[in-house]
Design a protein around this motif. Structure first.
Motif, short mmCIF file in Angstrom:
data_model
loop_
_atom_site.label_atom_id
_atom_site.label_comp_id
_atom_site.label_asym_id
_atom_site.label_seq_id
_atom_site.Cartn_x
_atom_site.Cartn_y
_atom_site.Cartn_z
N ASP A 42 4.06 3.10 9.96
CA ASP A 42 2.73 2.61 9.21
C ASP A 42 2.21 1.16 9.07
OD1 ASP A 42 4.60 0.80 7.62
OD2 ASP A 42 4.47 2.31 5.83
N GLN A 43 1.86 1.07 8.77
CA GLN A 43 1.09 -0.02 8.68
C GLN A 43 1.75 -1.55 8.92
OE1 GLN A 43 0.57 1.08 5.88
NE2 GLN A 43 0.08 0.14 3.97
N TRP A 44 3.36 -1.02 8.36
CA TRP A 44 4.01 -2.42 8.43
C TRP A 44 4.85 -2.26 9.64
CZ3 TRP A 44 2.66 -5.36 5.24
CH2 TRP A 44 1.61 -5.16 2.95
N GLY A 45 4.82 -1.40 9.84
CA GLY A 45 5.74 -1.30 11.56
C GLY A 45 6.66 -0.17 11.38
N GLN A 160 8.12 -12.72 -1.80
CA GLN A 160 7.84 -11.58 -2.24
C GLN A 160 8.84 -10.15 -1.96
OE1 GLN A 160 6.23 -10.03 2.03
NE2 GLN A 160 5.18 -12.41 2.98
N VAL A 161 10.39 -10.36 -1.87
CA VAL A 161 10.76 -9.62 -2.86
C VAL A 161 10.83 -9.62 -3.97
CG1 VAL A 161 13.40 -8.56 -2.68
CG2 VAL A 161 12.41 -8.86 -0.63
N THR A 166 4.58 -5.30 -1.42
CA THR A 166 4.50 -4.58 -0.16
C THR A 166 4.98 -4.83 0.86
OG1 THR A 166 2.94 -3.10 -1.91
CG2 THR A 166 3.37 -2.24 0.38
N PRO A 167 5.85 -4.45 1.50
CA PRO A 167 6.73 -2.86 1.56
C PRO A 167 7.96 -3.14 1.23
CG PRO A 167 6.95 -4.20 3.52
CD PRO A 167 5.93 -5.80 2.96
N PRO A 170 9.34 -0.51 -5.16
CA PRO A 170 10.89 0.22 -4.49
C PRO A 170 9.68 1.15 -4.15
CG PRO A 170 10.93 -0.48 -6.65
CD PRO A 170 9.73 -1.52 -5.62
N THR A 171 8.21 1.91 -4.56
CA THR A 171 7.40 3.02 -3.95
C THR A 171 7.37 3.03 -2.58
OG1 THR A 171 6.01 2.45 -5.80
CG2 THR A 171 5.09 3.92 -5.12
N THR A 172 6.89 2.05 -2.13
CA THR A 172 7.03 2.42 -0.37
C THR A 172 8.23 2.41 -0.06
OG1 THR A 172 5.60 0.20 -0.30
CG2 THR A 172 6.94 0.81 1.73
N ALA A 173 9.47 1.99 -0.58
CA ALA A 173 11.06 2.74 0.30
C ALA A 173 11.39 4.16 -0.32
CB ALA A 173 11.50 1.38 0.06
N SER A 174 11.65 4.62 -1.15
CA SER A 174 11.06 5.91 -2.16
C SER A 174 10.74 6.63 -0.69
CB SER A 174 10.89 5.21 -4.07
OG SER A 174 11.41 5.33 -3.96
N ALA A 175 9.12 6.89 -0.30
CA ALA A 175 8.73 7.80 0.13
C ALA A 175 9.27 7.91 1.12
CB ALA A 175 7.44 7.08 0.37
N TRP A 176 9.73 6.61 1.89
CA TRP A 176 10.36 6.69 3.50
C TRP A 176 11.72 7.80 3.10
CZ3 TRP A 176 7.99 7.39 7.69
CH2 TRP A 176 6.84 6.26 7.75
#
Length: 199
Positions: A42-45, A160-161, A166-167, A170-176
């Motif tokens: 994705d856009q993050w890597g 940032q954490v 993002t990223p 929790p939502t971003t990680a949950s999708a992956w």
């Protein structure tokens, strides 16, 4: 989840392909090797997943994981962000690194640079292993400009954490993690089994 606006990327194996993420130390010494599966980009890597029961090894230590996790290899190449599935006590583990890369036709690799940004349910968010960092930057002779960059990076990633950006949300990680779960992988599907097929 793929962003078509990304710059042209190298040829990658199909999502679901099993491989290994290989870490080394600054002097070239072998460090962690994590069995994992490629999930996509994705856009993050680039994102990788490690199903529960797959192995992580380093000299003197070898274990099968209890929880699934996903790891982001960012475009910057100076850290790797791992998010462990609940109820793992460590939700976020960011390895500050150098030269994290994935060359075509090989496994992803990186140099572990000691510092870690960690979020644990019992300790909160903090930068870990500063003692190892202080020892190794002298013992290994880390270049001063890299020390300055990575010291600042660890502080910025901690911010940032803490902010849930993002990223690292929790939502971003949950999708992956959901993408990883679609493959239905268990210990018998670890590297050597080729490309996984979604269940």
């Amino acid at each position: 989840m793929t962003d078509d606006r990304l710059p042209q990327s190298p040829v990658r194996p199909a999502p679901g392909t099993a491989l290994a993420f290989r870490w080394r130390k600054w002097d070239g010494g072998v460090h962690w090797v994590h069995e994992c599966v490629y999930l996509g980009r994705d856009q993050w890597g680039e994102w990788f997943g490690q199903p529960a029961g797959w192995r992580s090894t380093r000299p003197g230590r070898d274990f099968a994981t209890d929880h699934a996790s996903v790891t982001l290899l960012p475009l910057s190449g100076d850290y790797a962000y791992t998010h462990n599935a609940p109820p793992h006590p460590t939700s976020v583990y960011i390895d500050i690194a150098w030269d994290v890369r994935w060359d075509e036709g090989s496994d992803p690799t990186g140099i572990d640079m000691d510092l870690d940004v960690v979020s644990r349910v019992d300790r909160g968010i903090y930068i870990d292993d500063r003692d190892e960092w202080d020892e190794h930057r002298v013992g290994y002779g880390y270049p001063a400009e890299i020390v300055e960059h990575l010291d600042a990076l660890a502080t910025e990633l901690e911010r940032q954490v803490t902010a849930g950006l993002t990223p690292f949300d929790p939502t971003t990680a949950s999708a992956w993690l959901a993408r990883l779960a679609e493959y239905g992988l268990g210990p018998d599907d670890a590297p050597g089994a080729g490309t996984a097929t979604p269940a």
